[in-house]
Design an enzyme around this catalytic site. Structure first.
Site, PDB file in Angstrom:
ATOM      1  N   ASN A 148     -84.607  -6.717   3.312  1.00 13.16           N
ATOM      2  CA  ASN A 148     -85.905  -6.290   2.783  1.00 13.16           C
ATOM      3  C   ASN A 148     -86.802  -7.428   2.319  1.00 13.16           C
ATOM      4  O   ASN A 148     -88.016  -7.384   2.498  1.00 13.16           O
ATOM      5  CB  ASN A 148     -85.667  -5.327   1.617  1.00 13.16           C
ATOM      6  CG  ASN A 148     -86.945  -4.949   0.916  1.00 13.16           C
ATOM      7  OD1 ASN A 148     -87.800  -4.261   1.473  1.00 13.16           O
ATOM      8  ND2 ASN A 148     -87.101  -5.403  -0.321  1.00 13.16           N
ATOM      9  N   HIS A 149     -86.224  -8.472   1.726  1.00 14.11           N
ATOM     10  CA  HIS A 149     -87.067  -9.479   1.080  1.00 14.11           C
ATOM     11  C   HIS A 149     -86.428 -10.863   1.087  1.00 14.11           C
ATOM     12  O   HIS A 149     -85.215 -11.008   1.263  1.00 14.11           O
ATOM     13  CB  HIS A 149     -87.345  -9.087  -0.374  1.00 14.11           C
ATOM     14  CG  HIS A 149     -86.090  -8.906  -1.184  1.00 14.11           C
ATOM     15  ND1 HIS A 149     -85.468  -7.689  -1.299  1.00 14.11           N
ATOM     16  CD2 HIS A 149     -85.338  -9.787  -1.899  1.00 14.11           C
ATOM     17  CE1 HIS A 149     -84.385  -7.810  -2.061  1.00 14.11           C
ATOM     18  NE2 HIS A 149     -84.282  -9.099  -2.432  1.00 14.11           N
ATOM     19  N   ARG A 189     -72.414  -4.454   4.420  1.00 13.45           N
ATOM     20  CA  ARG A 189     -73.070  -3.679   3.377  1.00 13.45           C
ATOM     21  C   ARG A 189     -74.510  -4.152   3.317  1.00 13.45           C
ATOM     22  O   ARG A 189     -74.788  -5.351   3.300  1.00 13.45           O
ATOM     23  CB  ARG A 189     -72.373  -3.888   2.032  1.00 13.45           C
ATOM     24  CG  ARG A 189     -72.975  -3.071   0.874  1.00 13.45           C
ATOM     25  CD  ARG A 189     -74.022  -3.843   0.129  1.00 13.45           C
ATOM     26  NE  ARG A 189     -74.517  -3.144  -1.064  1.00 13.45           N
ATOM     27  CZ  ARG A 189     -75.482  -3.597  -1.854  1.00 13.45           C
ATOM     28  NH1 ARG A 189     -76.087  -4.750  -1.588  1.00 13.45           N
ATOM     29  NH2 ARG A 189     -75.881  -2.908  -2.905  1.00 13.45           N
ATOM     30  N   GLY A 206     -80.589   9.109  -7.421  1.00 14.11           N
ATOM     31  CA  GLY A 206     -79.703  10.163  -7.881  1.00 14.11           C
ATOM     32  C   GLY A 206     -79.962  11.495  -7.210  1.00 14.11           C
ATOM     33  O   GLY A 206     -79.300  12.483  -7.519  1.00 14.11           O
ATOM     34  N   GLU A 225     -77.061   0.679   0.752  1.00 16.38           N
ATOM     35  CA  GLU A 225     -77.365   0.998  -0.634  1.00 16.38           C
ATOM     36  C   GLU A 225     -78.688   1.761  -0.683  1.00 16.38           C
ATOM     37  O   GLU A 225     -79.742   1.206  -0.358  1.00 16.38           O
ATOM     38  CB  GLU A 225     -77.487  -0.271  -1.474  1.00 16.38           C
ATOM     39  CG  GLU A 225     -77.865   0.020  -2.917  1.00 16.38           C
ATOM     40  CD  GLU A 225     -78.689  -1.091  -3.589  1.00 16.38           C
ATOM     41  OE1 GLU A 225     -78.580  -1.235  -4.804  1.00 16.38           O
ATOM     42  OE2 GLU A 225     -79.441  -1.787  -2.883  1.00 16.38           O
ATOM     43  N   LYS A 250     -83.508   1.683   1.108  1.00 17.39           N
ATOM     44  CA  LYS A 250     -84.652   2.596   1.022  1.00 17.39           C
ATOM     45  C   LYS A 250     -85.989   1.863   1.019  1.00 17.39           C
ATOM     46  O   LYS A 250     -87.033   2.497   1.168  1.00 17.39           O
ATOM     47  CB  LYS A 250     -84.536   3.478  -0.222  1.00 17.39           C
ATOM     48  CG  LYS A 250     -84.794   2.763  -1.543  1.00 17.39           C
ATOM     49  CD  LYS A 250     -84.744   3.746  -2.714  1.00 17.39           C
ATOM     50  CE  LYS A 250     -85.121   3.086  -4.029  1.00 17.39           C
ATOM     51  NZ  LYS A 250     -85.073   4.027  -5.175  1.00 17.39           N
ATOM     52  N   HIS A 251     -85.978   0.551   0.870  1.00 17.13           N
ATOM     53  CA  HIS A 251     -87.214  -0.231   0.836  1.00 17.13           C
ATOM     54  C   HIS A 251     -87.632  -0.718   2.224  1.00 17.13           C
ATOM     55  O   HIS A 251     -88.581  -1.497   2.349  1.00 17.13           O
ATOM     56  CB  HIS A 251     -87.050  -1.410  -0.115  1.00 17.13           C
ATOM     57  CG  HIS A 251     -86.884  -0.989  -1.550  1.00 17.13           C
ATOM     58  ND1 HIS A 251     -87.960  -0.621  -2.329  1.00 17.13           N
ATOM     59  CD2 HIS A 251     -85.779  -0.839  -2.317  1.00 17.13           C
ATOM     60  CE1 HIS A 251     -87.519  -0.282  -3.533  1.00 17.13           C
ATOM     61  NE2 HIS A 251     -86.201  -0.395  -3.548  1.00 17.13           N
ATOM     62  N   TRP A 275     -81.277 -13.697  -3.633  1.00 18.52           N
ATOM     63  CA  TRP A 275     -82.595 -14.341  -3.528  1.00 18.52           C
ATOM     64  C   TRP A 275     -82.571 -15.287  -2.342  1.00 18.52           C
ATOM     65  O   TRP A 275     -82.617 -16.508  -2.478  1.00 18.52           O
ATOM     66  CB  TRP A 275     -82.917 -15.110  -4.817  1.00 18.52           C
ATOM     67  CG  TRP A 275     -83.043 -14.230  -6.021  1.00 18.52           C
ATOM     68  CD1 TRP A 275     -83.282 -12.890  -6.045  1.00 18.52           C
ATOM     69  CD2 TRP A 275     -82.932 -14.650  -7.383  1.00 18.52           C
ATOM     70  NE1 TRP A 275     -83.330 -12.431  -7.330  1.00 18.52           N
ATOM     71  CE2 TRP A 275     -83.120 -13.491  -8.188  1.00 18.52           C
ATOM     72  CE3 TRP A 275     -82.705 -15.879  -8.015  1.00 18.52           C
ATOM     73  CZ2 TRP A 275     -83.085 -13.524  -9.578  1.00 18.52           C
ATOM     74  CZ3 TRP A 275     -82.660 -15.912  -9.401  1.00 18.52           C
ATOM     75  CH2 TRP A 275     -82.865 -14.760 -10.177  1.00 18.52           C
ATOM     76  N   ASP A 300     -78.227  -4.210   1.506  1.00 20.43           N
ATOM     77  CA  ASP A 300     -78.925  -4.081   0.227  1.00 20.43           C
ATOM     78  C   ASP A 300     -80.279  -3.385   0.403  1.00 20.43           C
ATOM     79  O   ASP A 300     -80.895  -3.457   1.466  1.00 20.43           O
ATOM     80  CB  ASP A 300     -79.130  -5.487  -0.352  1.00 20.43           C
ATOM     81  CG  ASP A 300     -79.687  -5.483  -1.757  1.00 20.43           C
ATOM     82  OD1 ASP A 300     -79.036  -4.935  -2.644  1.00 20.43           O
ATOM     83  OD2 ASP A 300     -80.792  -6.031  -1.951  1.00 20.43           O
ATOM     84  N   ASP A 336     -74.724  -3.837 -10.085  1.00 17.58           N
ATOM     85  CA  ASP A 336     -76.058  -3.457 -10.555  1.00 17.58           C
ATOM     86  C   ASP A 336     -76.023  -2.503 -11.742  1.00 17.58           C
ATOM     87  O   ASP A 336     -77.061  -2.264 -12.368  1.00 17.58           O
ATOM     88  CB  ASP A 336     -76.847  -2.792  -9.425  1.00 17.58           C
ATOM     89  CG  ASP A 336     -77.298  -3.777  -8.370  1.00 17.58           C
ATOM     90  OD1 ASP A 336     -77.607  -4.925  -8.733  1.00 17.58           O
ATOM     91  OD2 ASP A 336     -77.336  -3.401  -7.180  1.00 17.58           O
TER      92      ASP A 336
END
Length: 564
Positions: A149-150, A236, A266, A262, A241-242, A111, A238, A330
């Site tokens: 991403n965020h 690495r 699946g 990451e 894909k976003h 965060w 996080d 996770d």
């Protein structure tokens, strides 16, 4: 980063020839340099070790900081290295929101609030530099975990995500730097996945607008500075894909080191789309099949094999540059699915046996069994860092076997693993010369079953039940093989090199030729034989490799005379 003047560089080949490791460059590690590494994964800094080395109570259900630090981690690198790992991936280091939230505190590091400052809970800049330097002195790599991403911010008004206090975020302190607030409602809609938020009304996670050139420039400069400042060897990333795919190549280039993404899915076809934008990614498609295959005695091994073959065929670099794992921060720990030690050891062996970079989540070796988050983020100091536990020995053997294989076969890291057909449905055989790995999901209650698991090592004429013509002649006739887990030896058939092996209490086996072992090595030294022993279909290159290693002092002496 560690840089060397040209004069030093010209001396490195000669110095390395004589076995002097002091000048080994470990920073700025590349794609190729990570191929042979094994990673002690996602050390959640807050949960690994305290600076005082005290066993402070830590209730994972509270989701609060427990007191782990970078200094504490530095003081326990012996523990990690003795497990056989030569790379450490640590949780995000930047400053997070410091206030408590309804979801707990930001002890995990995801965060983020301020890109340009460190999380003071873990220590200061010098503490992190000390960790990096300590790893490099040991010849180990440091991987930093980063979030692009965020960001995270507590809202001003209840149940109003548009009221995010952007002024507390740095350097992106205005709504203009973020996508318009919206929830992810359709995981099959890539635009929705990339431009909407993972957060909610309780804890907004403003989604960074990576279409904005100024944002892209800032992020690229930041990652370059972070890597250089702390001499990181890899990154690495996080929630890959976003973020739009075409953002990642520039970011990776700016990092200048190995990038591991990451991509939580699946679907092998979906994940393979990221093969072109980062060096590597976590092999989630195989992970899901791995858990299914070994979490019970009714698991489907054939589905695991088919998925592994699909990754070899569809990933850009096959399975060579993906991370193989059984647990992470996770996902529930594997022993939360089964307490059967045989199944656990088989599943762990899979992650080290194939083409991927093996990754092990901290605490896995201590048999931690936490379920879904936050239960899977236990404090490791509560284990006492015990070294005599079964999975500690298992991890050591797996890492040691991989190192022996790399030393013995110079093409080991570039040779695709093969699956050798077996007449027994509960058995699985992987061959990656010189290692043969034998797995089964019969479980530890094996002897109460009416079915007996066994493996057939095919001979030169395709005997012993194998229908895989390409598997013929894995080893020569009369080859002495050693199971690295038990150090027990066995000999292949004198006529064709075939062999039938039966499972013992459902445990895995990992076979190496005794001629690949060293009498002075850490792995089954009492089982080693001279390099000139039995040869066979492994090929001359493997045997020659062994002899080259055996006579390297003579070669070094010859080179010395050339320089005198």
């Amino acid at each position: 980063m560690l840089l060397y003047h040209s004069r030093t560089v010209t001396l490195i080949p000669l110095l390395l020839l004589f076995g002097i490791p002091a000048l080994k460059q470990v920073s700025g590690a590349t794609f190729e340099e990570w191929r042979g590494r094994s990673i002690y994964q996602q050390v959640v800094t807050d949960r690994f070790a305290t600076s005082s080395d005290q066993a402070i109570p830590c209730d994972t259900s509270q989701r609060k900081y427990c007191g782990g630090t970078w200094q504490g981690l530095t003081e326990h690198l012996d523990y990690i290295q003795k497990l056989g790992f030569d790379a450490v991936w640590i949780s995000p280091v930047v400053k997070n929101i410091m206030d408590p939230t309804e979801y707990g505190e930001s002890y995990h590091g995801y965060w983020m609030q301020d890109l340009n400052n460190l999380n003071p809970k873990f220590g200061d800049a010098q503490n992190l530099k000390n960790l990096s330097q300590a790893l490099h002195k040991r010849g180990m790599f440091l991987m930093l975990d980063v979030v692009v991403n965020h960001f995270a911010s507590l809202e001003k008004k209840p149940n109003n995500p548009s009221s995010v206090d952007y002024s507390k975020l740095s350097p992106f302190n205005s709504p203009s730097y973020y996508h318009k607030p919206c929830p992810i409602t359709d995981p099959d809609n890539q635009t929705n996945v990339e431009q909407c938020s993972l957060g909610d009304d309780t804890l907004p996670l403003p989604d960074v607008n990576t279409e904005d050139p100024s944002v892209v420039d800032t992020l690229n400069k930041w990652i370059k500075s972070l890597v250089n400042e702390y001499e990181a060897d890899g990154v690495r990333i996080d929630t890959v894909k976003h973020v739009r795919k075409d953002f990642w190549p520039g970011f990776a280039q700016s990092a200048g080191v190995f990038t591991l993404g990451e991509v939580l899915s699946g679907e092998v076809d979906y994940v393979s789309n990221y093969s072109d934008v980062l060096d590597a990614f976590l092999d989630y498609p195989t992970y899901f099949k791995l858990v299914d295959a070994f979490s019970s005695t009714s698991g489907n091994l054939s589905e695991l094999v088919e998925m592994a073959k699909a990754t070899q065929a569809k990933y850009k670099n096959g399975a060579f540059m993906v991370g193989s794992f059984l647990e992470n921060h996770d996902q529930p720990r594997f022993p939360s699915f089964t307490k059967d030690m045989a199944l656990i050891k088989n599943a762990m062996a899979w992650t080290f046996a194939g083409d991927c970079i093996p990754i092990m989540y901290y605490g896995q070796e201590q048999e931690y069994e936490g379920g879904a988050e936050p239960s899977n983020r236990e404090a490791l100091w509560l284990s006492g860092y015990q070294t005599e536990k079964p999975l500690v020995a298992h991890a050591r053997a797996l890492n040691a076997a991989r190192r022996v294989a790399m030393d013995y076969n110079k093409d080991f890291l570039k040779t695709p693993m093969r699956f050798i057909d077996q007449p027994c449905n509960a058995s699985l055989m992987l061959f990656k010369p010189p290692i043969t790995t034998l797995l089964t999901n019969m479980g530890n209650d094996y002897y109460n079953s009416t079915v007996r698991a066994f493996w057939t090592l095919p001979g030169s004429n395709g005997s012993n039940g194998s229908t895989n013509a390409g598997a013929r002649g894995l080893y020569g006739a009369g080859e002495v093989l050693v199971d690295v887990f038990t150090c027990q030896s066995m000999v292949t058939g004198e006529e064709d090199g075939g062999l039938v092996l039966r499972a013992k209490y459902g445990m895995p086996q990992m076979l190496l030729p005794a001629r690949a072992l060293s009498k002075d090595g850490e792995l089954c030294p009492g089982s080693a034989i001279e390099q000139g022993g039995k040869g066979g279909p492994l090929g001359a290159s493997s045997g020659e490799r062994g002899r080259e290693l055996h006579f390297w002092p003579m070669l070094a002496l010859s080179f010395l005379f050339l320089f005198l």
